[in-house]
Design an enzyme around this catalytic site. Structure first.
Site, PDB file in Angstrom:
ATOM      1  N   HIS A 197      42.224  10.470  50.611  1.00 38.75           N
ATOM      2  CA  HIS A 197      41.329  11.532  50.115  1.00 38.75           C
ATOM      3  C   HIS A 197      41.197  12.627  51.172  1.00 38.75           C
ATOM      4  O   HIS A 197      41.681  12.522  52.284  1.00 38.75           O
ATOM      5  CB  HIS A 197      39.927  10.959  49.869  1.00 38.75           C
ATOM      6  N   GLU A 271      39.746   9.742  54.676  1.00 42.58           N
ATOM      7  CA  GLU A 271      39.354  11.113  54.361  1.00 42.58           C
ATOM      8  C   GLU A 271      40.040  11.987  55.410  1.00 42.58           C
ATOM      9  O   GLU A 271      39.715  11.925  56.594  1.00 42.58           O
ATOM     10  CB  GLU A 271      37.827  11.294  54.444  1.00 42.58           C
TER      11      GLU A 271
HETATM   12  O1  0X9 Z   1      33.262   9.802  46.844  1.00 41.72           O
HETATM   13  C1  0X9 Z   1      34.411   9.384  46.896  1.00 41.72           C
HETATM   14  O2  0X9 Z   1      35.002   8.931  45.922  1.00 41.72           O
HETATM   15  C2  0X9 Z   1      35.162   9.450  48.228  1.00 41.72           C
HETATM   16  N1  0X9 Z   1      34.888  10.694  48.909  1.00 41.72           N
HETATM   17  S1  0X9 Z   1      35.454  12.117  48.300  1.00 41.72           S
HETATM   18  O3  0X9 Z   1      34.794  13.189  49.043  1.00 41.72           O
HETATM   19  N2  0X9 Z   1      36.997  12.243  48.603  1.00 41.72           N
HETATM   20  O4  0X9 Z   1      35.215  12.176  46.891  1.00 41.72           O
HETATM   21  C3  0X9 Z   1      34.722   8.311  49.124  1.00 41.72           C
HETATM   22  C4  0X9 Z   1      34.970   6.932  48.585  1.00 41.72           C
HETATM   23  C5  0X9 Z   1      34.708   5.886  49.635  1.00 41.72           C
HETATM   24  N3  0X9 Z   1      34.776   4.536  49.125  1.00 41.72           N
HETATM   25  C6  0X9 Z   1      33.725   3.890  48.566  1.00 41.72           C
HETATM   26  N4  0X9 Z   1      32.559   4.444  48.490  1.00 41.72           N
HETATM   27  N5  0X9 Z   1      33.935   2.674  48.127  1.00 41.72           N
HETATM   28 ZN    ZN Z   2      38.328  12.073  47.068  1.00 41.72          ZN
END
Ligand code: 0X9
Ligand code: ZN
Length: 310
Positions: A197, A271
């Site tokens: 990500h 990230e």
């Molecule tokens: O929010 C998300 O899906 C991810 N960040 S983003 O800014 N790329 O959208 C983080 C996901 C991390 N993983 C979990 N929370 N399990």
């Molecule tokens: Zn993301």
């Protein structure tokens, strides 16, 4: 190259170029790469995985998804970079040669193809897929809220008009279903799940939906720390590491937690750059350094995982 499908590893590529690239890679390097279709998107586009490794029947594998969120363009760029570097350095670099001789990588260059195309053609900031299952005025499910891991709880909305709409049910989306089905049918070989990500420069591991520590928390933390140090060794970029819930924010239905709960003991979300100066609009001049630093982290993790799952 001037063909309409010409691609570049230091530019962001449209979907049709990435798609043509998957075919070309498999054609060019049949001994190292094969292309598999794992399903179709909501808009009926084929979802391709590149299987990279010397032995096609290798018992160990790492699954890596890119582009689950449409606007995070550096992510598909990294999946392409990874495949390019794998074949370029195989037989030259000791670490990569060892990895490709003894395990395989399943690389999904764009998980959310319909959304990715939408981010190129209509809305650069689009995040979700393009499904309309709820026949609501609003389109799209956040695919990283649609996995069956505490689905529909923390940081997941039941309102189709929100950015974190988790869908009508877990795995309601064809893209989620395709990935989950593929992984379920390869659980005996898949040892690690990496989800790419952007942005914010972090290395995250389970859990996101609870503050509880994962059983192998200390090992995951140590590995993330080493990966972060490897990244910093190249261009000095600082990547924070820790559990998703504590390091970025708590959220449910994410692919990494779901994969971990399937028994895949090494599950990480990266990230990538930057920390917000450009955010999703990371300039193309940063593709190469970003991919180079993340490559170090992925190789380090893969080597650890290979040695630990012998
Ligand atoms: O929010 C998300 O899906 C991810 N960040 S983003 O800014 N790329 O959208 C983080 C996901 C991390 N993983 C979990 N929370 N399990
Ligand atoms: Zn993301």
């Amino acid at each position: 190259r001037n063909s309409p499908d010409s691609y570049s590893y230091t530019k962001y590529n449209e979907w049709h170029k990435i798609s043509a690239w998957t075919a070309r890679m498999a054609e060019k390097k049949p001994k190292l790469i094969s292309r598999l279709q794992i399903g179709k998107t909501f808009e009926n586009r084929p979802m391709y995985i590149l299987q990279v490794g010397k032995q096609k029947d290798s018992k160990k594998a790492i699954f890596m998804d890119c582009g689950i969120h449409a606007r995070e363009w550096i992510s598909p760029a990294f999946c392409q970079w990874f495949v390019k570097e794998a074949i370029r350095t195989y037989g030259k670099d000791k670490v990569m040669t060892n990895l490709l001789d003894n395990m395989k990588f399943y690389i999904l260059p764009v998980l959310n193809i319909d959304g990715y195309i939408w981010s190129w053609t209509s809305d650069r900031c689009w995040r979700k897929n393009r499904s309309n299952v709820t026949s609501n005025k609003c389109i799209g499910v956040d695919l990283n809220r649609n996995f069956d891991a505490a689905w529909g709880t923390v940081d997941a909305s039941k309102d189709p008009c929100t950015e974190n709409f988790c869908g009508p049910s877990a795995e309601s989306e064809p893209e989620t279903k395709a990935v989950a089905t593929f992984i379920r049918s390869h659980l005996s070989s898949i040892k690690a799940y990496l989800s790419i990500h952007s942005y914010s420069q972090m290395i995250l591991f389970p859990y996101g939906y609870t503050l509880n520590k994962a059983p192998n928390h200390d090992e995951l933390n140590e590995l993330a720390k080493k990966a972060s140090q490897a990244i910093a060794s190249l261009y000095g970029k600082k990547y924070k590491y820790g559990t998703s819930a504590l390091t970025i924010y708590p959220s449910s239905g994410c692919s990494d937690d779901w994969a971990y709960n399937q028994g895949i003991k090494y599950s990480f979300t990266f990230e990538l750059r930057d920390r917000g100066k450009y955010g999703f609009f990371l300039p193309e001049s940063e593709i190469k350094p970003t991919c180079q630093e993340i490559m170090l982290a992925v190789k380090l993790m893969a080597s650890h995982i290979l040695s630990r799952t012998m």
